[in-house]
Design an enzyme around this catalytic site. Structure first.
Site, short mmCIF file in Angstrom:
data_model
loop_
_atom_site.label_atom_id
_atom_site.label_comp_id
_atom_site.label_asym_id
_atom_site.label_seq_id
_atom_site.Cartn_x
_atom_site.Cartn_y
_atom_site.Cartn_z
N ARG A 1 0.95 -1.25 0.15
CA ARG A 1 0.07 0.06 0.02
C ARG A 1 0.80 1.12 -0.01
O ARG A 1 1.92 1.24 0.87
CB ARG A 1 -1.02 -0.21 1.10
CG ARG A 1 -1.64 1.07 1.48
CD ARG A 1 -3.12 1.13 1.53
NE ARG A 1 -3.76 2.24 1.48
CZ ARG A 1 -5.02 2.19 2.13
NH1 ARG A 1 -5.58 1.23 2.61
NH2 ARG A 1 -5.76 3.44 1.93
N ARG B 1 -6.03 -1.63 -4.73
CA ARG B 1 -5.62 -1.68 -3.40
C ARG B 1 -4.86 -3.06 -3.67
O ARG B 1 -5.55 -4.15 -3.74
CB ARG B 1 -6.59 -1.94 -2.45
CG ARG B 1 -7.12 -0.41 -2.07
CD ARG B 1 -6.28 0.13 -1.21
NE ARG B 1 -7.06 1.41 -0.82
CZ ARG B 1 -6.78 2.84 -1.04
NH1 ARG B 1 -6.31 2.88 -2.22
NH2 ARG B 1 -7.54 3.60 -0.56
N ASP C 1 -6.38 -3.76 1.56
CA ASP C 1 -6.92 -2.76 2.38
C ASP C 1 -7.71 -3.34 3.63
O ASP C 1 -8.50 -4.28 3.70
CB ASP C 1 -8.23 -2.11 1.55
CG ASP C 1 -8.73 -0.98 1.89
OD1 ASP C 1 -7.81 -0.27 2.79
OD2 ASP C 1 -10.04 -0.55 1.65
N ASP D 1 -9.52 -2.01 6.95
CA ASP D 1 -10.36 -1.14 7.75
C ASP D 1 -10.88 -1.47 9.10
O ASP D 1 -11.51 -2.49 9.06
CB ASP D 1 -11.53 -0.49 6.92
CG ASP D 1 -10.79 0.12 5.54
OD1 ASP D 1 -9.81 0.57 5.79
OD2 ASP D 1 -11.39 0.07 4.47
#
Length: 168
Positions: free
Chosen positions: A79, A89, A92, A94
């Site tokens: 990233r 991506r 990713d 989150d």
């Protein structure tokens, strides 16, 4: 110990990066509870389809430590420091929920995407369906049932992951 929920996504060498993300999360947090793996169209930009899922773990780390750990894992798998919000991506990660915490920093908790994106809400409802969203006061099952499922195309795909010689 705090229950946390993390969204994983990738649209670059998807299978590899999902596996590596799961390995890195296991190394960082221990035992994982996994949702199904989903394939979804890119949202917000024209790009290759994503693989997405949600993982639950228990941790003694603070919210700031968890956020930092997730960023470190993302950077370890390619990233970019200046990655745009709507872009391809490799990995990713989150943080969606950190116990009952409501916060804006170091991460938005609960994450706004929970109610906006099927690729977050459906897998979260799978593994935390009875939990109540801390600001909306509805369960994730209820939120998924009320979600307009025509907004985003989403389908389950097989998850292939071997950790410590175990197929999960």
């Amino acid at each position: 110990m705090t229950d946390i929920y993390i969204s994983l996504g990738s649209n670059i060498n998807r299978q590899y990066h999902i596996e590596q993300g799961l390995n890195a999360l296991t190394d960082a947090f221990g035992l994982l509870t996994l949702s199904s793996l989903f394939e979804s169209e890119a949202v917000g930009f024209a790009g290759k389809a994503f693989y997405n899922m949600v993982v639950a773990v228990k941790t003694e780390l603070s919210l700031a430590e968890v956020a930092s750990t997730l960023r470190t894992i993302e950077f370890a798998y390619g990233r970019s420091q200046d990655a745009k919000k709507f872009s391809p991506r490799t990995l990713d990660l989150d943080l969606l929920l950190y116990g009952d915490v409501i916060a804006d920093t170091p991460a938005q908790i609960p994450r706004d995407e929970i109610t906006k994106n099927a690729f977050v809400l459906w897998p979260l409802a799978e593994i935390a369906g009875q939990l109540i969203h801390p600001t909306i006061a509805k369960s994730y099952d209820e939120l998924w049932q009320q979600y307009d499922k025509h907004q985003q195309k989403l389908k389950k795909v097989p998850l292939y992951w071997a950790k410590e010689n175990r197929e999960i």
